[in-house]
Design an enzyme around this catalytic site. Structure first.
Site, PDB file in Angstrom:
ATOM      1  N   CYS A 177      -0.529  -2.773   2.666  1.00 38.67           N
ATOM      2  CA  CYS A 177      -0.985  -1.853   1.613  1.00 38.67           C
ATOM      3  C   CYS A 177      -0.133  -0.588   1.527  1.00 38.67           C
ATOM      4  CB  CYS A 177      -2.434  -1.486   1.846  1.00 38.67           C
ATOM      5  SG  CYS A 177      -3.475  -2.904   2.201  1.00 38.67           S
ATOM      6  N   HIS A 317      -5.971   7.147  -0.670  1.00 38.22           N
ATOM      7  CA  HIS A 317      -5.875   5.688  -0.533  1.00 38.22           C
ATOM      8  C   HIS A 317      -7.205   5.089  -0.995  1.00 38.22           C
ATOM      9  CE1 HIS A 317      -4.348   1.904   0.848  1.00 38.22           C
ATOM     10  NE2 HIS A 317      -5.299   1.753   1.741  1.00 38.22           N
ATOM     11  N   GLU A 328     -10.296   8.529   6.013  1.00 39.12           N
ATOM     12  CA  GLU A 328      -9.421   9.364   5.182  1.00 39.12           C
ATOM     13  C   GLU A 328     -10.059  10.739   4.954  1.00 39.12           C
ATOM     14  OE1 GLU A 328      -8.157   7.539   1.513  1.00 39.12           O
ATOM     15  OE2 GLU A 328      -6.523   8.977   1.276  1.00 39.12           O
ATOM     16  N   LYS A 349      -7.938   3.575  -7.226  1.00 38.22           N
ATOM     17  CA  LYS A 349      -8.385   2.185  -7.026  1.00 38.22           C
ATOM     18  C   LYS A 349      -9.741   1.949  -7.689  1.00 38.22           C
ATOM     19  CE  LYS A 349      -5.957   1.224  -2.670  1.00 38.22           C
ATOM     20  NZ  LYS A 349      -5.362   2.545  -2.356  1.00 38.22           N
ATOM     21  N   HIS A 354      -7.319  -2.524  -5.915  1.00 45.76           N
ATOM     22  CA  HIS A 354      -6.333  -2.368  -4.838  1.00 45.76           C
ATOM     23  C   HIS A 354      -5.209  -3.376  -5.089  1.00 45.76           C
ATOM     24  CE1 HIS A 354      -4.392  -1.754  -1.142  1.00 45.76           C
ATOM     25  NE2 HIS A 354      -5.430  -1.681  -0.324  1.00 45.76           N
ATOM     26  N   PHE A 413      -3.304  -2.241   6.654  1.00 48.27           N
ATOM     27  CA  PHE A 413      -3.577  -3.104   7.800  1.00 48.27           C
ATOM     28  C   PHE A 413      -2.396  -2.990   8.766  1.00 48.27           C
ATOM     29  CE2 PHE A 413      -6.485  -6.632   5.867  1.00 48.27           C
ATOM     30  CZ  PHE A 413      -7.559  -5.770   5.956  1.00 48.27           C
TER      31      PHE A 413
END
Lengths: 426, 374
Positions: A177, A317, A328, A349, A354, A413
């Site tokens: 990502c 994010h 976050e 998003k 995403h 990830f």
């Protein structure tokens, strides 16, 4: 002194529209692109919704030059169309430098065979009782149509390098990502280090395919709000239950400032800073202490020569997953201190889902177009912020605001984190 | 601009585990190739018998790791040990990690699990609709993680937390990672970076795509395919390395890269492409005083091409100092560049400054200049 990096070309293919004006309108209007999956029959899957790119035809962007791409992966077609838009805008800058001074730096994620590929290339070697004829499969490889090769995103580099006469080098970043945020950041490094004068940077991705979607379902990462796709992506909300998968491409042409000015190019903004870090914590879960995210943001601010007080907007994010959004939030509080409750934050998003390997690029683009429009785009579907997500959320609709510096976060990830800083150009 | 030295080297390939085993096998010209399966005319290099759990600080992560991630852990562990750096030590909290791979591992077995569960009971044939309804339930749980996250897997094991990049889809990705790590130290993003490449492409699925591309054959006529391998180097700012008391194997003087795209995936290299890349590499090293004493290059580059390229780039090297023979363990793909640097810095076949050249399908070229410590 560090070379400054200008953004001189923009292109996008997205669930909100397949051009920069359409995308900008969608982002600033707070439009959600969530809907039922139409690209394959997902009716038996736990998640049946996504933010798909609609009405896309690569040949409408590229004419006959796009026809060979019809055989390629959907994400490659997105990338080519977005790149073409950006290249048209940046033509003067490209012409001002030698081919070896031009580089490519793109990000993407995993590719998988489609059911049709499995049927054509693997199933014929499988007997009814499940035995696999390995030797025959191997021998057939020599004659096989390039379906396995389709998984190699090299075609994107080759096509783009030929289209833009690039000989300096081509890199595909692969940090899940954070892939395209890293691609843009490393592209910026190529310019600041003097290795390149122009870099075509960005992302392209589509994991809206059976194995891609199923992979995320198996990890418990996707929303299951199948009955309400437009409101399924709800970053920071108390009722969030996972991310809405999206797809698309965003490509930016970066150039050293001197070349951009000499070429009389439109300079959309300055790519001012880049930071990246590793959590070294867990392969899927973010570090709950937020140390990696904090390091990424701090490094980016340092690199840009700005302080947290200078930042007028944070494009988070904000995945709409329980763990990421809380982490976050904690990171923003640690970096921004008392301003953590004041600096406006939103997650794009919520609108276009995403887009995985393309997330960093498309969210930087959302940040940039909003900054230029003197707006802060919203997090849509955010009704009641979670107690662990106590930030100054911009909800529902865009906010009028003039600011000079914004940041965009990407956390992946594997614990790979990246932050990009953009600055308004007078 | 910072001088960058190499203080740790770790390699694993079909030749064996560690620099000494690899250097000896290469120097003696031993082949580590084997048929990919009985009856096949494709030869590959396989790494066997590694007990990865034994070297991992946290072996619980092993099921989520691909074989290429495992090889990265092996070579990275060896490189850190060689540099005298313990896993999860403080110095790694700010260290960079730049890792390349041609492609993360995707195994045929993942697809077969799905395909077997998608055979229609009545027709006895694979059925797309059944795959979507039923077959996907047989997808292994970690397919995604095993295809994405070598950098993450290695960083978790070793406690590396600094700047990073995962570079893929070209066989020179290990060289690209080397260049990115070099630049990260030069621009003071970090004082230490672990860089290199890892590839494990000898699964039937990958090998069928890759194995029929190259022109190289064994003496008995088998096509040479991929070789499992990983090569990792510890790069450090020279001043920082000296301050820490770490011994340098050599100095990384420069890195150069070029791309002359060719839509033919199996496109062979050109002398002109190699020459332009060598020029870029030498220009990058222009802050240093050196003469090129030796050359080591990927077997896919023909000897005549290399001669032509060196002449075109204005580099004079004694013929006896030009080496190849890298495909005796298969095409090491992204591990190739770091592996060659490891050989250039450890074998008595090399002296002074070595120019290392690599080529990747579709027209990717890279070159590095390394100077051995005296």
């Amino acid at each position: 002194m560090k070379r400054k990096v200008a953004i001189v070309g923009l292109g996008v293919v997205s669930p909100l529209g397949n051009s920069v004006p359409e995308f900008t309108a969608g982002v600033l209007d707070g439009r959600s692109a969530g809907g039922e999956i139409t690209l394959f029959d997902a009716s038996k899957m736990a998640t049946r919704i996504a933010a798909e790119v609609r009405g896309f035809d690569v040949t409408s962007w590229l004419g006959p030059a796009g026809r060979p791409l019809l055989e390629e992966d959907r994400s490659v077609q997105f990338g080519a169309a977005a790149a073409e838009q950006a290249l048209v805008e940046a033509r003067a800058v490209l012409e001002a430098v030698e081919p070896h001074e031009r580089h490519i730096s793109l990000g993407t994620s995993a590719a998988y065979l489609s059911p049709e590929d499995v049927k054509r290339d693997i199933a014929p070697f499988l007997s009814a009782d499940g035995e696999f004829a390995s030797l025959e499969f191997l021998a057939a490889g020599a004659q096989r149509p390039n379906s396995l090769g389709k998984l190699l995103y090299e075609q994107m580099s080759v096509w783009l390098a030929q289209r833009a006469a690039v000989t300096g080098g081509a890199k595909i970043h692969y940090a899940a990502c954070a892939a395209s945020a890293q691609a843009i950041g490393q592209g910026m490094r190529l310019i600041t280090s003097g290795r390149a004068k122009v870099v075509i940077a960005g992302g392209f991705d589509s994991m809206v395919n059976p194995i891609g979607v199923n992979s995320f379902i198996r990890l418990g990462a996707l929303t299951r709000r199948n009955d309400d796709p437009a409101r399924a992506s709800r970053p920071f909300d108390k009722t969030r239950d996972g991310f809405l998968i999206g797809e698309g491409s965003a490509v930016l042409v970066l150039a050293d400032f001197e070349t951009a000015e000499r070429s009389n190019a439109t300079i959309y903004g300055e790519l001012a800073g880049y930071g990246c870090s590793l959590d070294a914590h867990n392969i899927t879960a973010p570090d709950p202490t937020a140390a990696g995210a904090v390091a990424s943001m701090n490094q980016a601010l340092r690199d840009a020569g700005v302080s947290a007080d200078d930042v007028g907007y944070i494009n988070a994010h904000g995945t709409s997953t329980s763990l990421n959004d809380a982490m976050e939030t904690k990171a923003i509080h640690q970096v921004f201190g008392a301003r953590g409750r004041l600096v406006p934050v939103s997650s794009s998003k919520s609108m276009f889902g995403h887009t995985i390997g393309n997330a960093g690029a498309i969210e930087l683009l959302a940040t940039l177009v909003a900054m230029r429009a003197n707006k802060i785009p919203p997090t849509v579907n955010l009704v009641e912020p979670d107690k662990d997500c106590d930030l100054n959320h911009v909800r529902g609709t865009s906010l009028d605001a003039s600011y000079d510096v914004a940041i965009s976060n990407s956390f992946a990830f594997g614990g790979q984190n990246a932050t990009l800083v953009v600055r308004k150009v007078a | 601009m910072a001088n960058v030295v190499i203080t740790g080297i770790g390699v694993v390939s079909a030749f064996g585990l560690g620099v000494a085993a690899n250097e000896a096998a290469w120097r003696e010209g031993r082949s580590a190739l084997e048929p990919i399966m009985a009856g096949a005319d494709l030869a590959v290099g396989r790494v066997r018998g590694l007990d990865t759990a034994s070297i991992l600080p946290d072996p619980r992560q092993l099921p989520t790791m691909s074989e290429s991630a495992e090889l990265a852990c092996w070579s990275g562990s060896l490189a850190l040990r060689d540099a005298g750096i313990a896993p999860r030590s403080d110095v790694l909290a700010n260290a960079g990690l730049f890792l390349g791979f041609w492609y993360e591992r995707r195994t045929l077995e993942d697809y077969l699990s799905i395909a077997r569960a998608s055979i229609d009971r009545h027709t006895k044939k694979f059925d797309v609709a059944k795959m979507l309804r039923v077959g996907l339930k047989s997808q292994p749980p970690y397919t995604l993680l095993r295809s994405l996250a070598s950098v993450g897997a290695f960083s978790i094991q070793m406690g590396i937390k600094g700047p990073n990049a995962a570079l893929g889809t070209t066989p020179i990705a290990g060289g690209q990672a080397l260049g990115a790590g070099l630049d990260a130290i030069r621009c003071a993003e970090t004082e230490l970076a672990i860089v290199g490449g890892t590839d494990c492409q000898t699964d039937l699925f990958e090998a069928t795509e890759h194995g029929y591309l190259g022109p190289l054959r064994t003496r008995d006529g088998m096509q040479i395919g991929p070789g499992d391998a990983a090569g990792m180097l510890v790069l450090e700012d020279a001043t920082a390395a000296a301050r820490a008391g770490r011994r340098a194997h050599g100095q990384l003087l420069g890195y150069g890269e070029r791309f002359f795209p060719n839509p033919e995936h199996a496109a062979e290299p050109s002398a002109d492409g190699i020459a332009r890349t060598i020029e870029a590499c030498i220009a990058d090293a222009s802050d240093s005083q050196f003469t090129v004493d030796c050359v080591l290059y990927d077997d896919i580059i023909a000897a005549e091409q290399m001669d032509d390229a060196l002449r075109a780039a204005g580099v004079a090297v004694p013929a006896a100092a030009i080496k190849r023979g890298t495909y005796l363990a298969g095409d090491m793909l992204a591990a190739s560049m770091p592996w060659m640097i490891a050989i250039a810095l450890s074998s008595n076949e090399f002296r002074g400054t070595t120019l290392v050249c690599d080529y990747g399908a579709s027209g990717h070229y890279c070159a590095a200049l390394v100077k051995r410590s005296s």
